[in-house]
Design a protein around this motif. Structure first.
Motif, mmCIF file in Angstrom:
data_model
loop_
_atom_site.group_PDB
_atom_site.id
_atom_site.type_symbol
_atom_site.label_atom_id
_atom_site.label_comp_id
_atom_site.label_asym_id
_atom_site.label_seq_id
_atom_site.Cartn_x
_atom_site.Cartn_y
_atom_site.Cartn_z
ATOM 1 N N SER A 1 0.928 -1.179 -0.093
ATOM 2 C CA SER A 1 0.027 -0.065 -0.107
ATOM 3 C C SER A 1 0.947 1.184 -0.042
ATOM 4 O O SER A 1 2.024 0.993 0.518
ATOM 5 C CB SER A 1 -1.046 0.048 1.275
ATOM 6 N N SER A 2 0.527 2.083 -0.946
ATOM 7 C CA SER A 2 1.383 3.377 -0.865
ATOM 8 C C SER A 2 0.393 4.764 -1.505
ATOM 9 O O SER A 2 -0.417 4.338 -2.355
ATOM 10 C CB SER A 2 2.490 3.234 -1.810
ATOM 11 N N SER A 3 0.663 5.690 -0.918
ATOM 12 C CA SER A 3 -0.304 6.729 -1.506
ATOM 13 C C SER A 3 0.228 7.223 -2.723
ATOM 14 O O SER A 3 -0.545 8.100 -3.280
ATOM 15 C CB SER A 3 -0.263 7.683 -0.161
ATOM 16 N N VAL A 4 1.405 7.030 -3.160
ATOM 17 C CA VAL A 4 1.790 7.605 -4.362
ATOM 18 C C VAL A 4 2.933 6.400 -5.045
ATOM 19 O O VAL A 4 2.936 5.383 -4.636
ATOM 20 C CB VAL A 4 2.993 8.662 -4.173
ATOM 21 N N PRO A 5 3.028 6.488 -6.454
ATOM 22 C CA PRO A 5 3.585 5.619 -7.078
ATOM 23 C C PRO A 5 4.843 5.072 -6.444
ATOM 24 O O PRO A 5 5.821 5.798 -5.868
ATOM 25 C CB PRO A 5 4.079 6.278 -8.261
ATOM 26 N N PRO A 6 5.032 3.738 -6.106
ATOM 27 C CA PRO A 6 6.094 3.320 -5.200
ATOM 28 C C PRO A 6 7.424 2.946 -5.788
ATOM 29 O O PRO A 6 7.244 2.770 -6.985
ATOM 30 C CB PRO A 6 5.334 1.956 -4.603
ATOM 31 N N TYR A 7 8.305 2.817 -5.265
ATOM 32 C CA TYR A 7 9.616 2.074 -5.726
ATOM 33 C C TYR A 7 9.447 0.535 -4.983
ATOM 34 O O TYR A 7 9.299 0.550 -3.619
ATOM 35 C CB TYR A 7 10.790 2.727 -5.619
ATOM 36 N N LEU A 8 9.713 -0.536 -5.572
ATOM 37 C CA LEU A 8 9.351 -2.069 -5.004
ATOM 38 C C LEU A 8 10.612 -2.635 -5.285
ATOM 39 O O LEU A 8 11.592 -2.417 -6.300
ATOM 40 C CB LEU A 8 8.440 -2.428 -5.899
ATOM 41 N N PHE A 9 10.876 -3.364 -4.511
ATOM 42 C CA PHE A 9 12.205 -4.247 -4.291
ATOM 43 C C PHE A 9 11.990 -5.544 -3.642
ATOM 44 O O PHE A 9 11.057 -5.770 -3.177
ATOM 45 C CB PHE A 9 13.266 -3.670 -3.256
#
Lengths: 114, 119
Positions: free
Chosen positions: A26-34
């Motif tokens: 969940s994130s309020s803005v486009p996330p960076y994912l790893f």
């Protein structure tokens, strides 16, 4: 607030079988994912990351992950498991202007049976 | 030699003792982090530092303090250890400079971990 959920604390597959490790965020803005991997008695190593652009990301050791915004998912896959893939895998998210802080999921331990 | 070195690797101590975990890096990175790993909880951020003069609390800073002695060194202290601080502690660095415009997409380099047991 950001959060990461990994479905399944333990996944067991046979050698040669498909590996699928699930991650939702969940994130309020486009996330960076790893995705990070932790081998026994070692620190975490980066497998792959998504920042922008192509939603299918290829990483090391034959792993890949697909960012699906509509599903808020970033599942990790590998077509054919190898014994050496046995490890703990962590999904993580960060956001712009968060100083590089990563929010980690609880981890999924992958076992590979001969 | 490892890029990020943590000492000690293993430590057993008693309740109430002061403990310091040390981290040094040869990556030349500005940003350093301390995480704690507990089974089933993943990693939780304790403290992080953007440079020698910049220290920030993470999610679980209570009971911990840090010192950034130099760009390459970042120490974590437990002033009075308690049993629920038994965990695996990781130091990490990142290659984003303090003036980086894109501050979310960096990659962390982790040390091998320090396993702390508080009896």
């Amino acid at each position: 607030a950001q959060s990461v959920t990994q479905l399944g604390s333990h996944v067991s597959v046979s050698e040669g079988a498909l590996v699928l490790l699930r991650c939702n965020y969940s994130s309020s803005v486009p996330p960076y994912l790893f995705w990070y991997v932790q081998y026994p008695n070692q620190g975490l190593q980066l497998l792959l990351k998504y920042t922008t652009g192509a939603t299918l990301v290829k990483g090391i050791n034959g792993f890949e992950a697909e960012f699906k915004k509509s599903e808020t998912s970033f599942h990790l896959t590998k077509p054919s498991a190898h014994m050496s893939d046995a490890a703990e895998y962590f999904c993580a998210v960060s956001e712009e202007n968060q100083g590089g802080k990563l929010i980690f999921g609880q981890g999924t331990e992958l076992s590979v049976k001969p | 030699d490892a890029d990020v070195t943590q000492t000690p690797r293993n430590r057993i101590t008693k309740t109430g003792k002061r403990i310091m975990l040390e981290c040094s890096q040869t990556k030349g990175h500005d940003r350093m982090y301390w995480y704690r790993q507990d089974p089933g909880l993943g990693l939780q951020l304790i403290y992080y530092s953007f440079d020698v003069k910049d220290i920030n609390k993470g999610e679980i800073s209570d009971g911990y303090s840090v010192s950034r002695q130099a760009q390459a060194k970042f120490s974590l202290s437990l002033e009075s250890a308690i049993p629920n601080q038994t965990a695996l502690y990781f130091c990490a660095t990142s290659d984003l400079g303090i003036r980086a415009l894109v501050s979310g997409a960096n990659v962390l380099t982790f040390g091998a971990g320090s396993r702390l047991t508080v009896l």
